[in-house]
Design an enzyme around this catalytic site. Sequence first.
Site, PDB file in Angstrom:
ATOM      1  N   GLY A  41     111.754 -41.204 109.690  1.00 43.12           N
ATOM      2  CA  GLY A  41     112.884 -41.406 110.600  1.00 43.12           C
ATOM      3  C   GLY A  41     112.749 -42.548 111.586  1.00 43.12           C
ATOM      4  O   GLY A  41     113.729 -43.192 111.936  1.00 43.12           O
ATOM      5  N   ASP A  99     114.105 -32.555 118.197  1.00 45.07           N
ATOM      6  CA  ASP A  99     115.102 -31.501 118.033  1.00 45.07           C
ATOM      7  C   ASP A  99     114.460 -30.194 118.515  1.00 45.07           C
ATOM      8  O   ASP A  99     114.395 -29.944 119.719  1.00 45.07           O
ATOM      9  CB  ASP A  99     115.484 -31.502 116.544  1.00 45.07           C
ATOM     10  CG  ASP A  99     116.612 -30.564 116.209  1.00 45.07           C
ATOM     11  OD1 ASP A  99     117.533 -30.429 117.017  1.00 45.07           O
ATOM     12  OD2 ASP A  99     116.588 -29.966 115.126  1.00 45.07           O
ATOM     13  N   THR A 100     113.923 -29.380 117.617  1.00 47.10           N
ATOM     14  CA  THR A 100     113.246 -28.151 118.067  1.00 47.10           C
ATOM     15  C   THR A 100     111.937 -28.484 118.785  1.00 47.10           C
ATOM     16  O   THR A 100     111.430 -27.692 119.574  1.00 47.10           O
ATOM     17  CB  THR A 100     112.908 -27.238 116.873  1.00 47.10           C
ATOM     18  OG1 THR A 100     111.991 -27.929 116.014  1.00 47.10           O
ATOM     19  CG2 THR A 100     114.142 -26.843 116.102  1.00 47.10           C
ATOM     20  N   GLY A 101     111.354 -29.632 118.476  1.00 47.65           N
ATOM     21  CA  GLY A 101     110.063 -30.014 119.063  1.00 47.65           C
ATOM     22  C   GLY A 101     108.883 -29.593 118.208  1.00 47.65           C
ATOM     23  O   GLY A 101     107.739 -29.941 118.501  1.00 47.65           O
TER      24      GLY A 101
END
Length: 173
Positions: A41, A99-101
């Site tokens: 990413g 995001d969630t980590g």
Amino acid sequence: MVVGKPFLTVEQIHGKVKELADVISDEYEGKNLLAVGILKGAFIFFSDIVRLIRTPLVVDFLIASSYVKSDSCGEVKMHYDIREDVSDKDVLLIDDIVDTGITLNYLRERVLMKAPRSLRICAFLDKADRRQVAVPLDYVGFRIPNEFVVGYGLDFDNKFRNLPYISIFKKTA
Ligand code: IMP
Ligand code: MG
């Protein structure tokens, strides 16, 4: 599947990358910077930001995956680990989005076990509302709402990474 108009334009993205690079350049002056891109990413953000950082640096990469389509499966798989000796390095992990980590927390702990001289994290996007695991973020580009975004390296099902801007992705029935 619909990719809408830019949510973050090319101009907004490049302005922010320059801002982050300026702060990092100042704070890493005289240090031994190892910039670690988290693939896939971060590949575009990473290559943009390292070219704007003015202090000398060495690059390496981590390849990890934790995502199946647009839902995190919560499991992190390692595909490539840092090859550089980190013991004398000021490591900066550079990621696309938190995001969630779960992914970044796993990678951070993995790098910390190798006892780098210092460790900081730079994430271009932060979806803070989705966090399940607390991760200390030292440099953040944009805090964004809980939407699935693509472009500028970010994908849905490995597609759309080459969009030059960031767009909100909507799945149609
Ligand atoms: P986390 O472990 O849930 O924080 O997920 C982190 C990884 O999931 C990121 O590095 C991305 O590769 C991917 N991801 C999370 N949110 C998005 C999104 O909105 N678009 C594309 N990829 C995402
Ligand atoms: Mg990532």
